[in-house]
Write an enzyme that holds these catalytic residues in place. Structure first.
Site, PDB file in Angstrom:
ATOM      1  NE  ARG A  30      -3.870   0.627   1.850  1.00 55.87           N
ATOM      2  CZ  ARG A  30      -5.100   0.671   2.375  1.00 55.87           C
ATOM      3  NH1 ARG A  30      -5.317   1.333   3.502  1.00 55.87           N
ATOM      4  NH2 ARG A  30      -6.110   0.058   1.790  1.00 55.87           N
ATOM      5  CG  HIS A  55      -8.278   0.210  -3.064  1.00 53.26           C
ATOM      6  ND1 HIS A  55      -7.500  -0.873  -2.746  1.00 53.26           N
ATOM      7  CD2 HIS A  55      -8.989   0.508  -1.930  1.00 53.26           C
ATOM      8  CE1 HIS A  55      -7.721  -1.215  -1.491  1.00 53.26           C
ATOM      9  NE2 HIS A  55      -8.610  -0.401  -0.971  1.00 53.26           N
ATOM     10  CD  GLN A  67     -12.910  -1.595  -1.209  1.00 53.77           C
ATOM     11  OE1 GLN A  67     -12.074  -1.576  -0.333  1.00 53.77           O
ATOM     12  NE2 GLN A  67     -14.148  -2.027  -0.995  1.00 53.77           N
ATOM     13  CG  ASP A  92     -13.347   6.487  -1.220  1.00 54.03           C
ATOM     14  OD1 ASP A  92     -13.274   6.378   0.025  1.00 54.03           O
ATOM     15  OD2 ASP A  92     -12.341   6.416  -1.959  1.00 54.03           O
ATOM     16  CB  CYS A  96     -14.084   1.361  -0.319  1.00 49.33           C
ATOM     17  SG  CYS A  96     -13.698   3.115  -0.249  1.00 49.33           S
ATOM     18  NE  ARG A 146     -10.189  -5.261  -0.112  1.00 46.19           N
ATOM     19  CZ  ARG A 146      -9.472  -4.272   0.441  1.00 46.19           C
ATOM     20  NH1 ARG A 146     -10.079  -3.225   0.975  1.00 46.19           N
ATOM     21  NH2 ARG A 146      -8.143  -4.302   0.415  1.00 46.19           N
TER      22      ARG A 146
HETATM   23  N1   CP Z   1     -11.277  -0.200   2.124  1.00 44.74           N
HETATM   24  C1   CP Z   1     -10.018  -0.304   2.572  1.00 44.74           C
HETATM   25  O1   CP Z   1      -9.066  -0.533   1.838  1.00 44.74           O
HETATM   26  O2   CP Z   1      -9.894  -0.153   3.921  1.00 44.74           O
HETATM   27  P1   CP Z   1      -8.542   0.069   4.712  1.00 44.74           P
HETATM   28  O3   CP Z   1      -7.991   1.402   4.276  1.00 44.74           O
HETATM   29  O4   CP Z   1      -8.934   0.065   6.160  1.00 44.74           O
HETATM   30  O5   CP Z   1      -7.588  -1.025   4.383  1.00 44.74           O
HETATM   31  N1  NVA Z   2      -9.805   6.833  -1.472  1.00 40.84           N
HETATM   32  C1  NVA Z   2      -9.490   6.327  -0.152  1.00 40.84           C
HETATM   33  C2  NVA Z   2      -9.764   4.874  -0.081  1.00 40.84           C
HETATM   34  C3  NVA Z   2      -9.561   4.239   1.261  1.00 40.84           C
HETATM   35  C4  NVA Z   2      -9.789   2.758   1.254  1.00 40.84           C
HETATM   36  C5  NVA Z   2      -8.031   6.647   0.178  1.00 40.84           C
HETATM   37  O1  NVA Z   2      -7.197   6.502  -0.711  1.00 40.84           O
HETATM   38  O2  NVA Z   2      -7.768   7.044   1.299  1.00 40.84           O
END
Ligand code: CP
Ligand code: NVA
Length: 304
Positions: free
Chosen positions: A103, A130, A133, A222, A262, A290
């Site tokens: 990530r 992502h 997701q 989101d 999400c 997930r």
């Molecule tokens: N939706 C998602 O990726 O959640 P987290 O940021 O908690 O991993």
């Molecule tokens: N768009 C958000 C998604 C979190 C799962 C971010 O990048 O923070």
């Protein structure tokens, strides 16, 4: 040869459908207590430059359920791209582990990791996309609707990383994807053009959330400010104030609309409490999936 999963477009439509089937099978077996340790003895290195609840815990749980092990590397530990180059990290982890999940802020860093690793690299969220997701979300839609025929998805809010993965999905599975975004917050223009050129789906940008919600099968939103955009939060709050999934939008949509997010959610901002907690919401089903879809991804990429 090793394969990476950096974006949904790394997969063909057939492969996506096979992942849904495998995930459904793994889910069923896990619930019946009949799961096999398919990845026994395998390890996954999980690099995090940003916080996480779902991604970290579902990947780690998934590896354990599959008989393997996951190693969590917190944002202040490795200094990916700072303390050490992504190329060096990729080559070192390739000597220890069987897969990498990362990530990151920059998608380029992920691509660099993938280029230099001899083991599969999985995108656990970047500033660009992502994919895990949206794969989990489509599995959830399939469970609730039984099929994707005639699917209309309304995206309400920021044209961000999650929106980009929706557009990638629309390049593989036919749907009508309407994104209601405030001016200045559209998804990547070239990606939208590419998606429409691919002719699998119709992808439209509109400015009115009610127009997007009309007769929608899915209402999706989101956060207004993603991780790393905290300094822009006040400006974004103003720009996005009319871009909320709430009862008005739910009424505009089909009666059996699925309300999705999400997570993490900011109640009263991008989604109202009543929509998030209401009878049409499936946000915890999607959070659960997930785990199951990522197990399918791990098995597909890491099983020899
Ligand atoms: N939706 C998602 O990726 O959640 P987290 O940021 O908690 O991993
Ligand atoms: N768009 C958000 C998604 C979190 C799962 C971010 O990048 O923070």
């Amino acid at each position: 040869m090793k394969r990476d999963f950096l974006d949904i477009t790394d997969l063909s439509a057939g492969e996506i459908h096979r992942l849904f089937s495998l995930a459904a099978d793994l889910k069923k077996k896990q619930k019946k207590g009949k799961a096999h340790p398919i990845l026994k003895g395998k390890t996954l290195a999980m690099i995090f430059q940003k916080p996480s609840t779902r991604t970290r815990i579902s990947f780690e749980t998934g590896m354990v359920q599959l008989g393997g092990h996951a190693i969590y590397i917190s944002p202040d530990e490795m200094g990916l791209g700072k303390r050490e180059t992504a190329a060096d990290v990729a080559r070192v982890l390739s000597r220890y582990n069987d897969g990498i999940m990362a990530r990151v802020f920059s998608h380029d860093l992920l691509a660099e990791l993938a280029r230099h690793a001899s083991i599969p690299v999985i995108n656990g969220l970047s500033d660009w996309s992502h994919p895990c997701q949206i794969l989990g979300d489509m599995l959830t839609i399939l469970e609730h609707r039984g099929a994707f025929d005639g699917l209309k998805v309304a995206w309400i809010g920021d044209g961000n990383n999650v929106a980009h993965s929706w557009i990638h999905m629309a390049m593989r599975i036919p749907m009508e994807l309407v994104l209601a975004c405030p001016a200045g917050f559209d998804p990547d223009k070239d990606l939208v053009a590419k998606a429409n050129d691919a002719k699998t789906s119709r992808v439209r940008i509109v400015r009115n959330p009610l127009e997007a919600a009309e007769e929608a099968d899915v209402l999706y939103t989101d956060v207004w400010a993603s991780m790393g955009q905290e300094k822009e939060a006040a400006r974004r709050k103003k720009a996005f104030k009319n871009f909320q999934v709430n009862d008005r939008l739910v009424e505009k949509a089909k009666p059996n609309v699925l309300v999705m997010h999400c997570l993490p959610a900011h109640r009263g901002e991008e989604i109202s409490e009543s929509a998030l907690e209401g009878p049409r919401s499936i946000v915890f089903d999607e959070a659960e999936n997930r785990l199951h879809i990522q197990k399918a991804i791990l098995v597909t990429l890491m099983k020899k």
